[in-house]
Design an enzyme around this catalytic site. Structure first.
Site, PDB file in Angstrom:
ATOM      1  N   LYS A 137       0.842  -1.208   0.000  1.00  0.00           N
ATOM      2  CA  LYS A 137       0.000   0.000   0.000  1.00  0.00           C
ATOM      3  C   LYS A 137       0.871   1.249   0.000  1.00  0.00           C
ATOM      4  O   LYS A 137       0.580   2.220  -0.708  1.00  0.00           O
ATOM      5  CB  LYS A 137      -0.928  -0.002   1.214  1.00  0.00           C
ATOM      6  CG  LYS A 137      -1.750   1.276   1.350  1.00  0.00           C
ATOM      7  CD  LYS A 137      -2.702   1.232   2.536  1.00  0.00           C
ATOM      8  CE  LYS A 137      -3.481   2.532   2.642  1.00  0.00           C
ATOM      9  NZ  LYS A 137      -4.503   2.493   3.714  1.00  0.00           N
ATOM     10  N   HIS A 306      -6.940 -31.031 -35.777  1.00  0.00           N
ATOM     11  CA  HIS A 306      -7.995 -30.085 -35.407  1.00  0.00           C
ATOM     12  C   HIS A 306      -8.849 -30.616 -34.256  1.00  0.00           C
ATOM     13  O   HIS A 306     -10.083 -30.579 -34.295  1.00  0.00           O
ATOM     14  CB  HIS A 306      -8.858 -29.750 -36.618  1.00  0.00           C
ATOM     15  CG  HIS A 306      -8.060 -29.171 -37.758  1.00  0.00           C
ATOM     16  ND1 HIS A 306      -7.227 -28.096 -37.605  1.00  0.00           N
ATOM     17  CD2 HIS A 306      -7.965 -29.546 -39.062  1.00  0.00           C
ATOM     18  CE1 HIS A 306      -6.648 -27.815 -38.762  1.00  0.00           C
ATOM     19  NE2 HIS A 306      -7.071 -28.681 -39.663  1.00  0.00           N
TER      20      HIS A 306
END
Length: 545
Positions: A137, A306
């Site tokens: 912070k 695929h």
């Protein structure tokens, strides 16, 4: 002249790799070292002149170490703003802490060790996350470090910038710190969700009182109201599914061995042995091959194109399995992904490189001789994948959300099948039916698979109607001169009409395996009886979208 307040570095780490060297270098740069417990002892043994937290706070560690850094002199020193809080810090003798180096109690390792609930609870860090969050912070002044890999970067930054860490670097470290505490809370949340109901007994130990709650369905227990998923980026891809799409690979960070999500398994956790970087489509196809291989115990080969198997076979050897899988559809195998469920040797490797162009080979292991063979094709990707588990889940993306489901791990055997026709399949046909069914599970819906003697003959995938898939699979078999007569057919879902069965009869199919469950089952069974085809119901559907 105003006296310059000394600068402090607070070091309190569970994982102590490199901490002595960091402390020594910080001291050389003029920082005073504050430390706690085991870290203090480690530094003292290394000859580092550190100040123990309890000396600074003038208050001992209490409650078996549960309370030591939760104190105004520590958090004031981290959160204090300079200069606006300087007077207050001086009034209460609060030190200026400019560097905070903290990592947390080994909660995940404790859970993984099989420790009981009470011990796991004691390894939930409280003071550590508080210091990390306070430092992050206040990153405008404070540098927070949670990863030992950043120690040398911090020292270099101090040396190269007159003992000050550049703001952008402090911001990067703060972001990493918040990610660290978020990950830690995620681990704990997942662990608690898996415990269901626990109570303390008279000995102050946590025990299971009742792990079943009749008011909550099994599905609700399985899928929590709040689901946290932590992903770690491991690679930026050249592109995604198509060159105009960006892409990256992420892996799930394992929370603990009993976690519903997601084990360190699959291709993404495999060992990359050689070749070009795996593409987005390579990874999808390679995982499809590995998933299919899970369902076979005999030496097996799966060739994927695929995301669909275009050839699957089992045999006494991997070489024979590969040759039979390739024979199903040599055209589609071009540029495909080849998967095996046993170690690949030089004979298999030689046959592959002489027979076809390929993109990827995946297997649990590769012999040194096989790796040497593949070096003649340096662009071919060779990946050894870890064994997969059956209890993981899978995610699918939607715009604005996700779908979460259990992986399709359902298996059948000949004891769970229902023969619904007057014609009974022989033992030999039954084995072929089971083989075809296992393949169909991994083919995109609507799926039709023709097979004989442990090898596919034709596969129809992803069509809008089942009869179209059946026709395409026949066309594939005919193209490569694979006789369909007396083969078996598998369908991933029920037949809504008898047309596919009538089509199969014209091709000479001997037996069909399908889930059953259509409102026209009687009509479909009748069609099979009329054609002399044996039909088996599994009671399980394998839709794969």
């Amino acid at each position: 002249m105003t006296e310059v307040a000394p600068r402090y570095a607070l070091l309190s780490v569970s994982e102590k790799n490199g901490i002595e060297n960091l402390a020594q270098q910080l001291q050389q740069l003029g920082f005073r070292i504050i430390s706690t417990g085991g870290t203090y002892q480690k530094l003292k043994q290394a000859g580092v002149n550190a100040l123990e937290v309890s000396e600074l706070t003038e208050f001992p560690e209490i409650m078996d170490g549960r309370v030591k850094t939760l104190q105004p002199k520590i958090h004031g020193g981290i959160l204090g703003r300079i200069p606006q809080d300087s007077g207050l810090m001086q009034e209460f003798n609060i030190p200026r802490i400019d560097v905070v180096v903290v990592n947390l109690y080994p909660f995940a390792a404790t859970v993984e060790s099989g420790a009981d609930f009470s011990e796991c609870i004691e390894n939930i860090d409280i003071g550590g996350p508080c210091m990390i969050r306070a430092a992050a912070k206040n990153h405008a002044r404070v540098t927070v470090v949670v990863d030992h890999n950043d120690y040398s970067k911090v020292i270099d930054a101090l040396k190269n910038n007159s003992n000050e860490i550049p703001l952008n670097f402090r911001q990067q470290l703060a972001a990493k710190a918040f990610a660290h505490t978020a990950s830690y809370d995620h681990l704990i949340q997942n662990y608690f969700q898996q415990q269901n109901f626990l109570v303390k007994d008279s000995s102050d130990k946590y025990t299971v009182e009742n792990k079943s709650n009749d008011s909550i369905s099994d599905v609700e227990k399985l899928f929590p109201q709040k689901f946290q998923l932590e992903l770690e980026r491991i690679q930026i891809l050249r592109y995604g599914e198509n060159p105009h799409q960006g892409g990256a690979t992420y892996r799930c960070v394992q929370t603990n061995p009993n976690s519903m999500m997601l084990a360190e398994e699959g291709v993404i956790h495999g060992t990359f042995i050689q070749g070009k970087t795996l593409s987005y489509n390579n990874l999808v196809d390679a995982q499809a091959a590995v998933d299919c291989l899970e369902d076979f115990e005999l030496p097996s080969c799966v060739i994927v194109k695929h995301a669909n198997p275009c050839g699957v076979a089992t045999a006494d050897t991997l070489l024979a399995a590969y040759q039979r899988a390739f024979a199903t559809d040599p055209t589609s195998a071009f540029g495909g992904i080849i998967g095996f469920n046993y170690e690949v040797d030089a004979d298999v490797a030689n046959d592959i490189v002489q027979r076809q162009f390929l993109e990827v080979v995946v297997a649990p292991a590769f012999s040194a001789e096989a790796v040497s063979v593949f070096k003649s094709k340096p662009n071919v990707r060779i990946v050894a994948y870890p064994k997969q588990h059956q209890n993981t889940f899978e995610l699918k993306t939607l715009n604005g959300g996700f779908l979460l489901q259990q992986r399709d791990c359902a298996k059948i055997n000949d004891c769970t099948l229902q023969i619904v026709t007057s014609h009974q399949p022989s033992e030999h046909l039954m084995q072929d039916l089971l083989f075809a069914w296992r393949v169909a599970k991994h083919v995109k819906s609507n799926a039709i698979v023709y097979a004989r003697e442990g090898a596919t003959l034709g596969i129809g995938a992803g069509q809008m109607s089942r009869i179209d898939s059946a026709r395409i699979a026949i066309q594939k078999a005919a193209e490569f001169k694979l006789p369909i007569k007396n083969a078996v057919m598998a369908s991933d879902a029920f037949f809504p009409f008898r047309d596919t069965v009538d089509w199969a009869a014209k091709q000479g199919i001997s037996a069909i395996i399908q889930p059953g469950g259509s409102i026209r089952d009687n009509e479909v069974i009748q069609a099979a009886n009329e054609a002399g085809i044996a039909m088996v119901f599994t009671g399980i559907r394998h839709f794969k979208h």
